[in-house]
Write an enzyme that holds these catalytic residues in place. Structure first.
Site, PDB file in Angstrom:
ATOM      1  N   TYR A 133       0.840  -1.199   0.000  1.00  0.00           N
ATOM      2  CA  TYR A 133       0.000   0.000   0.000  1.00  0.00           C
ATOM      3  C   TYR A 133       0.877   1.253   0.000  1.00  0.00           C
ATOM      4  CZ  TYR A 133      -3.237   3.497   2.029  1.00  0.00           C
ATOM      5  OH  TYR A 133      -3.981   4.613   2.286  1.00  0.00           O
ATOM      6  N   LYS A 138       1.112   4.462  -2.638  1.00  0.00           N
ATOM      7  CA  LYS A 138       0.930   5.859  -2.216  1.00  0.00           C
ATOM      8  C   LYS A 138       2.189   6.679  -2.476  1.00  0.00           C
ATOM      9  CE  LYS A 138      -3.328   5.851  -0.813  1.00  0.00           C
ATOM     10  NZ  LYS A 138      -4.346   6.587  -1.589  1.00  0.00           N
TER      11      LYS A 138
HETATM   12  N1  LIG Z   1      -8.478   5.562   6.376  1.00  0.00           N
HETATM   13  C1  LIG Z   1      -7.216   5.897   6.541  1.00  0.00           C
HETATM   14  O1  LIG Z   1      -6.625   5.737   7.652  1.00  0.00           O
HETATM   15  C2  LIG Z   1      -6.456   6.520   5.401  1.00  0.00           C
HETATM   16  C3  LIG Z   1      -5.179   7.064   5.673  1.00  0.00           C
HETATM   17  C4  LIG Z   1      -4.461   7.648   4.645  1.00  0.00           C
HETATM   18  C5  LIG Z   1      -5.000   7.681   3.382  1.00  0.00           C
HETATM   19  N2  LIG Z   1      -6.235   7.133   3.125  1.00  0.00           N
HETATM   20  C6  LIG Z   1      -6.731   7.202   1.759  1.00  0.00           C
HETATM   21  O2  LIG Z   1      -7.936   7.908   1.738  1.00  0.00           O
HETATM   22  C7  LIG Z   1      -8.703   7.487   0.614  1.00  0.00           C
HETATM   23  C8  LIG Z   1     -10.107   7.167   1.080  1.00  0.00           C
HETATM   24  O3  LIG Z   1      -9.988   6.071   1.988  1.00  0.00           O
HETATM   25  P1  LIG Z   1     -11.069   5.748   3.097  1.00  0.00           P
HETATM   26  O4  LIG Z   1     -10.342   5.536   4.361  1.00  0.00           O
HETATM   27  O5  LIG Z   1     -12.173   6.762   3.021  1.00  0.00           O
HETATM   28  O6  LIG Z   1     -11.502   4.334   2.552  1.00  0.00           O
HETATM   29  P2  LIG Z   1     -12.955   3.679   2.455  1.00  0.00           P
HETATM   30  O7  LIG Z   1     -13.770   4.143   3.592  1.00  0.00           O
HETATM   31  O8  LIG Z   1     -12.724   2.240   2.237  1.00  0.00           O
HETATM   32  O9  LIG Z   1     -13.546   4.340   1.138  1.00  0.00           O
HETATM   33  C9  LIG Z   1     -12.989   4.053  -0.100  1.00  0.00           C
HETATM   34  C10 LIG Z   1     -13.881   4.672  -1.151  1.00  0.00           C
HETATM   35  O10 LIG Z   1     -13.338   4.322  -2.434  1.00  0.00           O
HETATM   36  C11 LIG Z   1     -14.363   3.736  -3.193  1.00  0.00           C
HETATM   37  N3  LIG Z   1     -13.780   2.703  -4.039  1.00  0.00           N
HETATM   38  C12 LIG Z   1     -13.043   1.639  -3.647  1.00  0.00           C
HETATM   39  N4  LIG Z   1     -12.683   0.893  -4.714  1.00  0.00           N
HETATM   40  C13 LIG Z   1     -13.193   1.535  -5.798  1.00  0.00           C
HETATM   41  C14 LIG Z   1     -13.142   1.273  -7.183  1.00  0.00           C
HETATM   42  N5  LIG Z   1     -12.496   0.207  -7.678  1.00  0.00           N
HETATM   43  N6  LIG Z   1     -13.775   2.132  -8.008  1.00  0.00           N
HETATM   44  C15 LIG Z   1     -14.415   3.195  -7.522  1.00  0.00           C
HETATM   45  N7  LIG Z   1     -14.503   3.507  -6.211  1.00  0.00           N
HETATM   46  C16 LIG Z   1     -13.885   2.680  -5.365  1.00  0.00           C
HETATM   47  C17 LIG Z   1     -15.357   3.148  -2.225  1.00  0.00           C
HETATM   48  O11 LIG Z   1     -16.613   3.085  -2.839  1.00  0.00           O
HETATM   49  P3  LIG Z   1     -17.780   2.121  -2.238  1.00  0.00           P
HETATM   50  O12 LIG Z   1     -18.140   2.652  -0.893  1.00  0.00           O
HETATM   51  O13 LIG Z   1     -18.860   2.262  -3.256  1.00  0.00           O
HETATM   52  O14 LIG Z   1     -17.172   0.746  -2.173  1.00  0.00           O
HETATM   53  C18 LIG Z   1     -15.310   4.176  -1.095  1.00  0.00           C
HETATM   54  O15 LIG Z   1     -16.183   5.268  -1.355  1.00  0.00           O
HETATM   55  C19 LIG Z   1      -7.962   6.289   0.005  1.00  0.00           C
HETATM   56  O16 LIG Z   1      -7.214   6.731  -1.093  1.00  0.00           O
HETATM   57  C20 LIG Z   1      -7.047   5.849   1.133  1.00  0.00           C
HETATM   58  O17 LIG Z   1      -5.891   5.209   0.649  1.00  0.00           O
HETATM   59  C21 LIG Z   1      -6.956   6.579   4.115  1.00  0.00           C
END
Ligand SMILES: NC(=O)c1ccc[n+]([C@@H]2O[C@H](COP(=O)([O-])OP(=O)(O)OC[C@H]3O[C@@H](n4cnc5c(N)ncnc54)[C@H](OP(=O)(O)O)[C@@H]3O)[C@@H](O)[C@H]2O)c1
Length: 115
Positions: free
Chosen positions: A20, A24
């Site tokens: 991952y 990133k």
């Molecule tokens: N959570 C953390 O601690 C964290 C930390 C640093 C960075 N991030 C980054 O923040 C971003 C959002 O993450 P999150 O934590 O909000 O994750 P999340 O709650 O799992 O949400 C991911 C989102 O991406 C969508 N998605 C996943 N696969 C997809 C695909 N193949 N095509 C289109 N949409 C897709 C999902 O849609 P559905 O709901 O319809 O499945 C969901 O809306 C990501 O890039 C993640 O790497 C997160």
């Protein structure tokens, strides 16, 4: 305006999430190059680096400690960063200092840490 969500995980490879983190890290570098390319066209490229955020992506992790942020606070930070046309933003901001330290730990020491 281009804004993309990278991660603190892309700042240094760790045993717990280096696949991952590699993705990133690539995104962060891509955005850096894109920013350099588009600056003369007046296009801002905002790299967003969240720390630990309480979302479905991290549902499997036990969320203890002050470092976990609610998604609403991170979303507000993203909006602010876009409004200010920031280049790179850590959210919450304390991660800028955490990652400054993490990036500067010598590799000979870092490779032995369990992070
Ligand atoms: N959570 C953390 O601690 C964290 C930390 C640093 C960075 N991030 C980054 O923040 C971003 C959002 O993450 P999150 O934590 O909000 O994750 P999340 O709650 O799992 O949400 C991911 C989102 O991406 C969508 N998605 C996943 N696969 C997809 C695909 N193949 N095509 C289109 N949409 C897709 C999902 O849609 P559905 O709901 O319809 O499945 C969901 O809306 C990501 O890039 C993640 O790497 C997160």
């Amino acid at each position: 305006m281009v804004a993309a969500i990278s991660s603190v995980a892309g700042d240094r490879g760790r045993q717990s999430n280096y696949v991952y983190g590699a993705a990133k890290g690539m995104l962060t570098l891509f955005l850096q190059g894109l920013r350099n390319r588009l600056v003369r066209a007046g296009v801002s490229v905002v790299t967003i680096k969240p720390g630990f955020v309480d979302t479905p992506m991290t549902a499997h992790i036990e969320k203890k400690g002050l470092l976990w942020a609610p998604p609403e606070a991170v979303a507000q930070g993203i909006l602010r960063a876009i409004a200010k046309r920031r280049d790179v933003v850590y959210l919450p901001g304390v991660w800028r200092w955490i990652m400054l330290i993490i990036r500067h730990i010598p590799e000979a020491v870092f490779k032995r840490l369990e992070l």
